[in-house]
Scaffold this motif. Structure first.
Motif, PDB file in Angstrom:
ATOM      1  N   THR A 106       0.815  -1.219   0.000  1.00 54.69           N
ATOM      2  CA  THR A 106       0.000   0.000   0.000  1.00 54.69           C
ATOM      3  C   THR A 106       0.846   1.264   0.000  1.00 54.69           C
ATOM      4  OG1 THR A 106      -0.140   0.214   2.419  1.00 54.69           O
ATOM      5  CG2 THR A 106      -1.760  -1.220   1.330  1.00 54.69           C
ATOM      6  N   GLY A 107       2.131   1.127   0.332  1.00 56.60           N
ATOM      7  CA  GLY A 107       2.984   2.305   0.452  1.00 56.60           C
ATOM      8  C   GLY A 107       2.755   3.041   1.752  1.00 56.60           C
ATOM      9  N   GLY A 108       1.936   2.457   2.630  1.00 54.97           N
ATOM     10  CA  GLY A 108       1.644   3.071   3.922  1.00 54.97           C
ATOM     11  C   GLY A 108       1.853   2.085   5.040  1.00 54.97           C
ATOM     12  N   ARG A 109       0.899   2.054   5.985  1.00 54.60           N
ATOM     13  CA  ARG A 109       0.971   1.110   7.091  1.00 54.60           C
ATOM     14  C   ARG A 109      -0.401   0.461   7.270  1.00 54.60           C
ATOM     15  NH1 ARG A 109       1.141  -3.121  10.066  1.00 54.60           N
ATOM     16  NH2 ARG A 109       2.680  -3.130  11.757  1.00 54.60           N
ATOM     17  N   PRO A 110      -0.628  -0.716   6.623  1.00 59.81           N
ATOM     18  CA  PRO A 110      -1.908  -1.410   6.755  1.00 59.81           C
ATOM     19  C   PRO A 110      -2.110  -1.928   8.180  1.00 59.81           C
ATOM     20  CG  PRO A 110      -0.322  -2.775   5.565  1.00 59.81           C
ATOM     21  CD  PRO A 110       0.318  -1.430   5.747  1.00 59.81           C
ATOM     22  N   LEU A 111      -3.276  -1.623   8.741  1.00 58.24           N
ATOM     23  CA  LEU A 111      -3.619  -2.083  10.085  1.00 58.24           C
ATOM     24  C   LEU A 111      -4.813  -3.030   9.988  1.00 58.24           C
ATOM     25  CD1 LEU A 111      -3.112   1.311  11.985  1.00 58.24           C
ATOM     26  CD2 LEU A 111      -1.590  -0.662  11.964  1.00 58.24           C
ATOM     27  N   GLY A 112      -5.995  -2.627  10.470  1.00 56.78           N
ATOM     28  CA  GLY A 112      -7.160  -3.497  10.405  1.00 56.78           C
ATOM     29  C   GLY A 112      -7.599  -3.776   8.973  1.00 56.78           C
ATOM     30  N   MET A 113      -8.060  -5.004   8.711  1.00 59.69           N
ATOM     31  CA  MET A 113      -8.476  -5.405   7.367  1.00 59.69           C
ATOM     32  C   MET A 113      -9.722  -6.275   7.447  1.00 59.69           C
ATOM     33  SD  MET A 113      -4.794  -6.297   5.572  1.00 59.69           S
ATOM     34  CE  MET A 113      -4.543  -7.763   6.570  1.00 59.69           C
ATOM     35  N   GLN A 114     -10.528  -6.241   6.372  1.00 56.57           N
ATOM     36  CA  GLN A 114     -11.701  -7.104   6.272  1.00 56.57           C
ATOM     37  C   GLN A 114     -12.128  -7.184   4.810  1.00 56.57           C
ATOM     38  OE1 GLN A 114     -13.406  -9.779   7.120  1.00 56.57           O
ATOM     39  NE2 GLN A 114     -13.574  -8.900   9.182  1.00 56.57           N
ATOM     40  N   PHE A 115     -12.636  -8.338   4.397  1.00 50.71           N
ATOM     41  CA  PHE A 115     -13.100  -8.499   3.018  1.00 50.71           C
ATOM     42  C   PHE A 115     -14.558  -8.071   2.909  1.00 50.71           C
ATOM     43  CE2 PHE A 115      -9.364 -11.139   2.732  1.00 50.71           C
ATOM     44  CZ  PHE A 115      -8.938 -10.948   1.407  1.00 50.71           C
ATOM     45  N   ASP A 116     -14.900  -7.439   1.778  1.00 50.23           N
ATOM     46  CA  ASP A 116     -16.288  -7.088   1.538  1.00 50.23           C
ATOM     47  C   ASP A 116     -16.962  -8.183   0.723  1.00 50.23           C
ATOM     48  OD1 ASP A 116     -15.579  -6.762  -1.153  1.00 50.23           O
ATOM     49  OD2 ASP A 116     -15.718  -4.578  -1.124  1.00 50.23           O
ATOM     50  N   GLY A 117     -18.243  -7.997   0.399  1.00 49.28           N
ATOM     51  CA  GLY A 117     -18.994  -9.016  -0.323  1.00 49.28           C
ATOM     52  C   GLY A 117     -18.523  -9.252  -1.734  1.00 49.28           C
ATOM     53  N   GLY A 118     -17.761  -8.314  -2.288  1.00 49.53           N
ATOM     54  CA  GLY A 118     -17.253  -8.470  -3.654  1.00 49.53           C
ATOM     55  C   GLY A 118     -15.860  -9.056  -3.723  1.00 49.53           C
ATOM     56  N   GLY A 119     -15.329  -9.489  -2.578  1.00 47.88           N
ATOM     57  CA  GLY A 119     -13.994 -10.084  -2.558  1.00 47.88           C
ATOM     58  C   GLY A 119     -12.871  -9.072  -2.498  1.00 47.88           C
ATOM     59  N   ASN A 120     -13.207  -7.802  -2.276  1.00 45.53           N
ATOM     60  CA  ASN A 120     -12.178  -6.768  -2.137  1.00 45.53           C
ATOM     61  C   ASN A 120     -11.702  -6.705  -0.691  1.00 45.53           C
ATOM     62  OD1 ASN A 120     -12.564  -5.608  -4.913  1.00 45.53           O
ATOM     63  ND2 ASN A 120     -14.592  -5.151  -4.072  1.00 45.53           N
ATOM     64  N   LEU A 121     -10.428  -6.494  -0.519  1.00 46.95           N
ATOM     65  CA  LEU A 121      -9.859  -6.378   0.819  1.00 46.95           C
ATOM     66  C   LEU A 121      -9.915  -4.908   1.239  1.00 46.95           C
ATOM     67  CD1 LEU A 121      -8.424  -7.696   3.220  1.00 46.95           C
ATOM     68  CD2 LEU A 121      -6.238  -7.290   2.046  1.00 46.95           C
ATOM     69  N   ILE A 122     -10.732  -4.615   2.245  1.00 40.91           N
ATOM     70  CA  ILE A 122     -10.840  -3.253   2.760  1.00 40.91           C
ATOM     71  C   ILE A 122      -9.777  -3.074   3.847  1.00 40.91           C
ATOM     72  CG2 ILE A 122     -12.366  -1.517   3.730  1.00 40.91           C
ATOM     73  CD1 ILE A 122     -13.198  -2.614   0.971  1.00 40.91           C
ATOM     74  N   VAL A 123      -8.961  -2.040   3.688  1.00 41.14           N
ATOM     75  CA  VAL A 123      -7.803  -1.853   4.562  1.00 41.14           C
ATOM     76  C   VAL A 123      -7.855  -0.496   5.257  1.00 41.14           C
ATOM     77  CG1 VAL A 123      -5.278  -1.778   4.675  1.00 41.14           C
ATOM     78  CG2 VAL A 123      -6.414  -3.269   3.002  1.00 41.14           C
ATOM     79  N   ALA A 124      -7.695  -0.514   6.571  1.00 43.03           N
ATOM     80  CA  ALA A 124      -7.500   0.716   7.331  1.00 43.03           C
ATOM     81  C   ALA A 124      -6.001   0.974   7.354  1.00 43.03           C
ATOM     82  CB  ALA A 124      -8.042   0.562   8.749  1.00 43.03           C
ATOM     83  N   ASP A 125      -5.557   1.936   6.567  1.00 45.84           N
ATOM     84  CA  ASP A 125      -4.128   2.234   6.467  1.00 45.84           C
ATOM     85  C   ASP A 125      -3.835   3.515   7.241  1.00 45.84           C
ATOM     86  OD1 ASP A 125      -1.562   3.344   5.334  1.00 45.84           O
ATOM     87  OD2 ASP A 125      -1.677   1.497   4.155  1.00 45.84           O
TER      88      ASP A 125
END
Length: 370
Positions: A106-125
């Motif tokens: 991500t070029g940042g600092r990925p912390l909490g993560m969760q997948f959505d219904g479309g298979g995308n990884l949602i990332v709190a960076d």
């Protein structure tokens, strides 16, 4: 005698000058706060070594695998301090050797993560904002810090069945590098927010949270929980039914400082506590001036060294079902706990590895055996 008074005057002047320098340098605006009342490591939180049974994997691949989630492809994903998100294969609670591969950076600092219904990884960076990563690795910024100066530190995320993304913002004043200042200041500027992908709208639901951290939706998305690290409690916002819009406390008086929280989808919320409560900060709760001076020190000097491992599992009513601890230092500074296929997976901001152990017996199960 004159020499003594002269020396005393010089020492007093140096102390005054040093204190003035710290005061001027300090970015803190401390307030008086009430330290949480806790039973400590007793009762439901009695000290034990159950966490010492954890098995360590992915050693030295990277530092700080803060969260661990299982994807729709069956692989597990975790993010590191250097911005990498790595996936790896698991069989029967064991990581398949050599399976770890870089998914994206991500070029940042990925912390909490969760997948959505479309298979995308949602990332709190912590540095880049709220991100969505497609199965092919394409990164889309959903919420950019540049578009909202009030956002400083997006920390954790969960996704509702209707696609709404719930996330926390630790503080409107401090970011990841100087997060300890938020705990010392105690001004409680954390928030719980939501992002609606269909409209791109971001909405603030709760404010005045003391270091807003982990986020987890409850059964049928009836409520959402958010950890308040600085207050050692878990707060709840009701989303449906007659209490919709009402907030209350799910559990308080924790002996540790809660980080991430996850729901197993059935009956347990897992809470990671990377450190016990800071007795030093609590002892200065009524002395904002002293905490103001502490803010003049480099942030890293204020971070307590705590190699304690601590994880709890809560029932749907907030009661303590699981209590896993270890002072042995085998796996510590636990920041996430996620349950998959009869095992719980542990992440940590400090460790160069992930950890796993079989789902332990509940408190009630242990008592029935005894």
């Amino acid at each position: 005698m004159k020499r003594f008074f002269r020396a005393s005057a010089i020492v007093a002047l140096l102390i005054f000058a040093g204190g003035l320098a710290l005061y001027v340098r300090s970015p803190l605006q401390p307030v008086v706060f009430s330290a949480p009342v806790s039973v400590g490591l007793s009762g439901d939180f009695a000290a034990n070594e159950r966490l010492a049974a954890a098995t360590i994997y992915l050693q030295n691949i990277g530092t700080g695998p803060e969260d661990i989630v299982k994807g729709p492809d069956g692989h597990f994903y975790t993010g590191y301090q250097d911005g990498r998100i790595v996936n790896f294969a698991v069989h029967d609670g064991q990581v398949i050797g050599g399976s770890a591969k870089e998914f994206v950076n991500t070029g940042g600092r990925p912390l909490g993560m969760q997948f959505d219904g479309g298979g995308n990884l949602i990332v709190a960076d912590a540095f880049k904002g709220l991100l969505s990563v497609s199965p092919s690795g394409k990164i889309t910024t959903l919420v950019d810090y540049a578009d909202d100066p009030s956002l400083r530190f997006i920390d954790d995320v969960d996704v509702a069945e209707d696609g709404t993304i719930w996330f926390s913002d630790v503080s409107t004043r401090f970011g990841l590098h100087d997060y300890i200042f938020d705990l010392v200041e105690a001004s409680a500027t954390g928030r719980l927010l939501s992002y609606l992908p269909t409209t791109g709208q971001t909405k603030v639901h709760l404010q005045g949270l003391y270091f807003a951290n982990g986020v987890a939706l409850g059964p049928d998305d009836n409520w959402v929980l958010v950890n308040e690290t600085g207050a050692s409690r878990v707060s709840r916002l009701w989303l449906k039914g007659p209490k919709a819009g009402v907030s209350d406390v799910f559990i308080a008086g924790l002996p540790g400082m809660p980080d991430n929280i996850s729901f197993n989808g059935v009956d347990t919320f897992w809470v990671a506590m990377p450190a016990l409560r800071s007795k030093e900060i609590d002892s200065l709760a009524s002395y904002p001036f002293i905490r103001k001076l502490l803010g003049g020190l480099p942030a890293e000097l204020l971070v307590p060294s705590d190699h304690y491992g601590f994880v709890i599992g809560l029932g749907l009513d907030g009661s303590v079902k699981f209590n896993l601890q270890s002072g042995a230092g085998i796996y510590h500074t636990v920041t996430s706990v996620n349950e998959y296929d009869g095992h719980i997976w542990l992440g940590s901001l400090a460790m160069p590895a992930v950890a796993v152990l079989p789902l332990p017996r509940t408190k009630a199960q242990r008592e029935s055996v005894n």
